[in-house]
Motif scaffolding. Structure first.
Motif, short mmCIF file in Angstrom:
data_model
loop_
_atom_site.label_atom_id
_atom_site.label_comp_id
_atom_site.label_asym_id
_atom_site.label_seq_id
_atom_site.Cartn_x
_atom_site.Cartn_y
_atom_site.Cartn_z
N LEU A 1 0.83 -1.21 0.00
CA LEU A 1 0.00 0.00 0.00
C LEU A 1 0.86 1.25 0.00
N ASN A 2 2.01 1.19 0.69
CA ASN A 2 2.89 2.35 0.70
C ASN A 2 3.61 2.52 -0.62
N ARG A 3 3.94 1.39 -1.26
CA ARG A 3 4.70 1.46 -2.51
C ARG A 3 3.82 1.81 -3.70
N PHE A 4 2.60 1.31 -3.70
CA PHE A 4 1.70 1.55 -4.86
C PHE A 4 0.40 2.19 -4.36
N PRO A 5 0.36 3.53 -4.26
CA PRO A 5 -0.80 4.22 -3.67
C PRO A 5 -2.13 3.87 -4.32
N ILE A 6 -2.09 3.47 -5.62
CA ILE A 6 -3.37 3.16 -6.29
C ILE A 6 -4.10 2.00 -5.58
N LEU A 7 -3.29 1.14 -4.93
CA LEU A 7 -3.89 -0.02 -4.24
C LEU A 7 -4.73 0.41 -3.04
N ARG A 8 -4.50 1.65 -2.54
CA ARG A 8 -5.27 2.11 -1.39
C ARG A 8 -6.76 2.25 -1.71
N ARG A 9 -7.05 2.27 -3.03
CA ARG A 9 -8.46 2.41 -3.41
C ARG A 9 -9.26 1.15 -3.07
N ILE A 10 -8.55 0.02 -2.96
CA ILE A 10 -9.28 -1.24 -2.70
C ILE A 10 -9.82 -1.26 -1.26
N PRO A 11 -8.94 -1.09 -0.23
CA PRO A 11 -9.51 -1.04 1.12
C PRO A 11 -10.48 0.13 1.27
N ALA A 12 -10.22 1.25 0.56
CA ALA A 12 -11.13 2.40 0.67
C ALA A 12 -12.53 2.00 0.22
N ARG A 13 -12.60 1.22 -0.85
CA ARG A 13 -13.90 0.82 -1.37
C ARG A 13 -14.58 -0.17 -0.40
N VAL A 14 -13.79 -1.12 0.09
CA VAL A 14 -14.37 -2.14 1.00
C VAL A 14 -14.85 -1.47 2.29
N ILE A 15 -14.03 -0.57 2.83
CA ILE A 15 -14.41 0.06 4.10
C ILE A 15 -15.46 1.15 3.87
N GLY A 16 -15.26 1.95 2.84
CA GLY A 16 -16.14 3.12 2.63
C GLY A 16 -17.51 2.77 2.09
N MET A 17 -17.58 1.75 1.24
CA MET A 17 -18.86 1.43 0.61
C MET A 17 -19.38 0.06 0.98
N GLY A 18 -18.47 -0.82 1.37
CA GLY A 18 -18.88 -2.18 1.72
C GLY A 18 -19.22 -2.98 0.47
N PHE A 19 -19.56 -4.23 0.71
CA PHE A 19 -19.94 -5.10 -0.41
C PHE A 19 -21.43 -4.90 -0.66
N ARG A 20 -21.83 -4.77 -1.86
CA ARG A 20 -23.22 -4.61 -2.28
C ARG A 20 -23.93 -3.45 -1.55
N PRO A 21 -23.48 -2.22 -1.80
CA PRO A 21 -24.16 -1.09 -1.16
C PRO A 21 -25.62 -0.99 -1.60
N GLU A 22 -26.47 -0.64 -0.67
CA GLU A 22 -27.91 -0.57 -0.96
C GLU A 22 -28.33 0.86 -1.29
N HIS A 23 -29.40 0.96 -2.08
CA HIS A 23 -29.95 2.29 -2.40
C HIS A 23 -31.42 2.32 -2.05
N VAL A 24 -31.91 3.49 -1.66
CA VAL A 24 -33.31 3.61 -1.26
C VAL A 24 -34.19 3.50 -2.50
#
Ligand SMILES: Cc1cc2nc3c(=O)[nH]c(=O)nc-3n(C[C@H](O)[C@H](O)[C@H](O)COP(=O)(O)OP(=O)(O)OC[C@H]3O[C@@H](n4cnc5c(N)ncnc54)[C@H](O)[C@@H]3O)c2cc1C
Length: 414
Positions: free
Chosen positions: A383-406
């Motif tokens: 993650l420190n060497r390739f910053p683009i990889l930080r988008r993966i945990p960001a997506r998992v933590i920030g949006m979760g799997f299968r985000p729901e919509h109203v």
């Protein structure tokens, strides 16, 4: 039926006014469904609650037209999830690329968030919250759950309902009463929860996790104080107490040296609360007339701070699937099953991620008594060497799997 009990009839009775119960209550009431929420405490001011409102939950608030009002409340915004490991800083996630309106986690004490939802819900005449009301058992009608018995401020309460939702958290009494089978997935850690004052002039801003010399502490910035979560191996509190408070204060200073002038604020072990961590899930989340959601269906570890988000997503899926039928009366077992089917994949995937983190990273680090950078798992180094990889945990933590919509719109009459 007890002649002395207060009687209420509603379409849906929800036990538990946490994130899952309160959001579901809001969504059902907004869809015109009569709903009663029972909360056993008199208020939401309890310490064991997480503070994180994730981008996908903020997206739900936007879809409900509540986001602008929500963001006016005091909160902090965090875009980069940073951990301090010995003397090295690791950015674990960068939320700035998420395809959501808010590209940050909002930190707001959970009692403020829950009060916000209650205030928003009170705009609907079909929304009712009863505080100080503890659900104790089911009312059974023809082999199905047909309501709840509870103890309220003025004595016994009986609430008849077409649907009962158990959103009463990880120690759910209702899932136990319903005899639903629990799969225990295990948690090798517990958390010690405490406050220490914050000096805005000299203290660092938000750094979520701090690992040093085998100690791990998460620190939440609440402006004038730090809410600290010190992670210990499960069952390690007694040996820690035997070492004495002074030794524990020294542990805190080891992991966060800038707290040296404040650790004496911990005057006794009464200032430190043990929060026991559990990870489990039900095999079946329902029986006729009953549905479990949130931690009552799947207790979440604090790792990743995703439990609130998952609870909210459960509520959104439940309202999407059930509210059209519930407006008219009882819902079929097929629809209750459909809620579980919708939410099982995100639950499994999130718990797998948490178990991996707790078993491979957190637990070995605090058990071994040292977490030097050379022992850092390979993935963190990447993650420190390739910053683009930080988008993966960001997506998992920030949006979760299968985000729901109203998906349910508000009836024009309300
Ligand atoms: C130490 C720790 C820290 C955590 N930190 C975070 C974090 O930072 N971010 C995050 O997203 N998640 C965090 N989590 C996980 C998160 O707290 C839960 O996943 C989330 O709160 C689940 O929401 P819920 O509404 O299902 O249950 P809860 O939040 O547990 O709410 C249940 C509600 O039901 C009420 N209740 C219980 N029994 C009854 C009854 N019989 N009758 C009526 N009411 C009842 C309770 O008083 C409570 O208000 C943490 C967990 C732990 C253990």
């Amino acid at each position: 039926m007890s002649p002395s009990a207060d009687q209420i009839a509603t379409r849906c009775c929800i036990a538990g006014g946490g994130p899952a119960g309160m959001m579901l209550g809001y969504l059902l009431a907004r869809a015109g469904v009569d709903v009663v929420i029972l909360e056993k405490h008199a208020d939401f001011l309890r310490d064991f609650r997480g503070d994180t409102i994730h981008p996908s939950t903020l997206e739900v608030l936007h879809e409900l037209g509540l986001l602008d009002e929500f963001l006016k409340r005091p909160h902090q915004q965090l875009q980069r999830l940073v951990a301090q490991i010995d003397d090295f800083s690791v950015t674990i996630g960068d939320l700035s690329h998420l395809p959501t309106r808010c590209k940050f986690v909002a930190f707001m004490p959970q009692w403020d968030f829950l009060n916000f939802l209650v205030e928003a819900g009170r705009k609907f005449k079909t929304f009712r919250v009863i505080m100080n009301a503890e659900a104790t058992d089911f009312i059974e009608v023809g082999g199905a759950v047909g309501g709840l018995r509870a103890t309220g401020q003025n004595g016994a309460l009986e609430i008849r309902a077409d649907l009962v939702v158990a959103a009463d958290g990880r120690h759910s009494i209702l899932r136990e009463r319903a005899g639903l089978e629990v799969q225990v997935l295990g948690a090798p850690i517990d958390v010690l929860w405490m406050r220490l004052s914050r000096n805005p002039a000299t203290d660092p801003a938000q750094t979520l996790g701090r690992f040093r010399a085998g100690r791990f502490m998460v620190m939440l910035n609440r402006e004038d104080y730090w809410q600290c979560a010190f992670v210990i191996p499960k069952g390690a509190l007694e040996p820690l107490r035997a070492r004495g408070l002074e030794a524990f204060r020294a542990d805190i200073v080891t992991v966060a040296p800038f707290l040296a002038d404040r650790v004496a604020e911990l005057k006794s072990w009464d200032d430190i609360k043990l929060l026991s961590v559990a990870v489990d899930r039900l095999r079946e989340w329902y029986r006729p007339g009953l549905l479990c959601i949130g931690d009552a269906a799947h207790a979440m570890s604090p790792i990743g701070g995703v439990g609130i988000n998952l609870a909210i997503q459960d509520a959104v899926a439940t309202a999407n699937i059930l509210s059209p039928g519930l407006e008219r009366g009882p819902v079929s077992i097929d629809l209750l099953r459909a809620v579980q089917q919708r939410r099982m994949f995100p639950t499994r995937a999130t718990q797998r991620m948490q178990i991996l983190a707790q078993d491979r990273i957190v637990s070995p680090a605090i058990q071994s008594g040292a977490a030097p950078i050379r022992k850092l798992p390979f993935a963190l180094g990447l993650l420190n060497r390739f910053p683009i990889l930080r988008r993966i945990p960001a997506r998992v933590i920030g949006m979760g799997f299968r985000p729901e919509h109203v998906r349910i719109s508000r009836p024009s009459a309300s």
